[in-house]
Write an enzyme that holds these catalytic residues in place. Sequence first.
Site, PDB file in Angstrom:
ATOM      1  N   ASP A 224      95.391  44.617  49.183  1.00 28.36           N
ATOM      2  CA  ASP A 224      94.672  42.989  48.814  1.00 28.36           C
ATOM      3  C   ASP A 224      94.850  42.306  50.031  1.00 28.36           C
ATOM      4  OD1 ASP A 224      94.327  40.718  47.515  1.00 28.36           O
ATOM      5  OD2 ASP A 224      94.403  41.848  45.645  1.00 28.36           O
TER       6      ASP A 224
ATOM      7  N   LYS B  49      76.403  42.602  42.172  1.00 28.49           N
ATOM      8  CA  LYS B  49      76.528  43.529  41.239  1.00 28.49           C
ATOM      9  C   LYS B  49      75.216  44.544  41.232  1.00 28.49           C
ATOM     10  CE  LYS B  49      80.887  42.955  40.354  1.00 28.49           C
ATOM     11  NZ  LYS B  49      81.789  44.012  41.013  1.00 28.49           N
TER      12      LYS B  49
ATOM     13  N   GLY C 233      94.806  41.856  41.771  1.00 31.68           N
ATOM     14  CA  GLY C 233      93.733  40.879  40.912  1.00 31.68           C
ATOM     15  C   GLY C 233      94.240  41.066  39.351  1.00 31.68           C
ATOM     16  N   GLN C 234      93.245  40.789  38.436  1.00 32.87           N
ATOM     17  CA  GLN C 234      93.609  40.865  37.184  1.00 32.87           C
ATOM     18  C   GLN C 234      93.540  42.269  36.670  1.00 32.87           C
ATOM     19  OE1 GLN C 234      90.445  39.718  34.274  1.00 32.87           O
ATOM     20  NE2 GLN C 234      91.810  39.727  32.628  1.00 32.87           N
TER      21      GLN C 234
ATOM     22  N   GLY D  10      92.033  45.186  46.122  1.00 33.06           N
ATOM     23  CA  GLY D  10      92.008  43.961  45.317  1.00 33.06           C
ATOM     24  C   GLY D  10      92.824  44.223  44.325  1.00 33.06           C
TER      25      GLY D  10
ATOM     26  N   ARG E 121      96.454  39.500  49.728  1.00 29.43           N
ATOM     27  CA  ARG E 121      97.488  38.628  49.302  1.00 29.43           C
ATOM     28  C   ARG E 121      98.567  39.284  49.049  1.00 29.43           C
ATOM     29  NH1 ARG E 121      96.573  36.691  43.337  1.00 29.43           N
ATOM     30  NH2 ARG E 121      94.967  38.080  42.720  1.00 29.43           N
TER      31      ARG E 121
ATOM     32  N   TYR F 161      77.048  36.563  41.882  1.00 29.65           N
ATOM     33  CA  TYR F 161      77.878  37.589  41.539  1.00 29.65           C
ATOM     34  C   TYR F 161      77.013  38.493  40.962  1.00 29.65           C
ATOM     35  CZ  TYR F 161      81.582  40.012  38.651  1.00 29.65           C
ATOM     36  OH  TYR F 161      82.324  40.803  38.162  1.00 29.65           O
TER      37      TYR F 161
END
Length: 333
Positions: free
Chosen positions: A38, A149, A15-16, A12, A40, A145
């Site tokens: 990732d 978690k 991402g941010q 990932g 992408r 979500y």
Amino acid sequence: MTEETTKILVTGACGQIGTELVPELRRRYGRENVLAADIREPREPLASSGPFVLADVTDRAGLARLIERHKIGTVYHLAAILSAKGEQDPQRAWIVNVEGLRNILELARAYGLRLFWPSSIAVFGPATPKENVPQETILCPTTIYGITKVAGELLCDYYFHRFGVDVRGLRYPGIISSEALPGGGTTDYAVEIFHAAVKEGRYTCFVREDTVLPMMFMPDAIRAAIELMEAPLAWLKHHANYNIAAMSFSAGELAAEIKRHIPEFICEFEPDPRQAIADSWPRTIDDTAAREEWGWRPRYDLKAMVEAMLKRLSERYALMPRVRAEARGEGEH
Ligand code: NAD
Ligand code: SER
């Protein structure tokens, strides 16, 4: 871990958090020793900062080949679907967040990997105390979500106790950062507001003015991950569920602090369905366990974070002269 297997994989990575964690890991441990992955393609400057592979965390066999080929010893597992996006496709959120994590945990068991996995304040729900949430408390979230978690925290604990996997993680609050836009969470307003303030001088916030949530500036978030991973295992009484805190403020207080720097800034408040998610989360967090067990201390409060965000974004947008004129608020993802 042998010298042969000290490389780090970040899932990932586009991402941010990955956008800023990967460069910091490369700075510390060497550019070639940190493999970003990732589903992408990366943007610049991440793209040219070191090795990258396309990899889907739901494909365990593909991940196993990657770990063997690149002699991976540590994984920072960031790939996930966040709270707002998760409500749009709960099935996908479960598959990526839970099955993806289980794949990584199984590979950690098979290859002796060390693992960092971030949980979230989304593990809390309406029955959790709103103020100063203790480390051990009620975990009954109302979002898919949050459910993934909680499941993730339990899975990580299980893999530590049952199989000895060295997995560590913390419950991040909303993360505020300047380099990549957030990927579809409820706390995204606290990042979008800065871009809108610098580019357009106005913002319509999707939560109420009095909405208070725990937040953290990205440099603190990255330091927390690395410090937790570098702490001696013997110090840790918890594993993948440390509460950590830095600051809590209302959306109105954030807008007012930005206005101190940009007096013409106008912020309006038009709550949308994300308000219900925000209302289900606590306002302040007790992070005593993280402070006592591995020395956690935040460095940024609201004032310092706003100053740093505005400075960085003003520099970035000054380099893009057409942005102010076009001012369409398009994302960077
Ligand atoms: P993000 O949405 O910005 O990035 C997630 C990345 O995962 C994206 O680049 C996406 O392309 C990738 N991804 C999605 N599905 C994938 C798959 N099947 N295989 C591989 N990659 C896939 O998220 P982020 O903000 O960088 O969050 C990283 C982690 O930190 C997540 O676990 C998130 O739950 C946690 N976290 C983030 C925040 C926050 O405010 N950003 C707060 C608490 C916890
Ligand atoms: N920032 C995240 C979200 O809003 C919290 O985990 O989804």
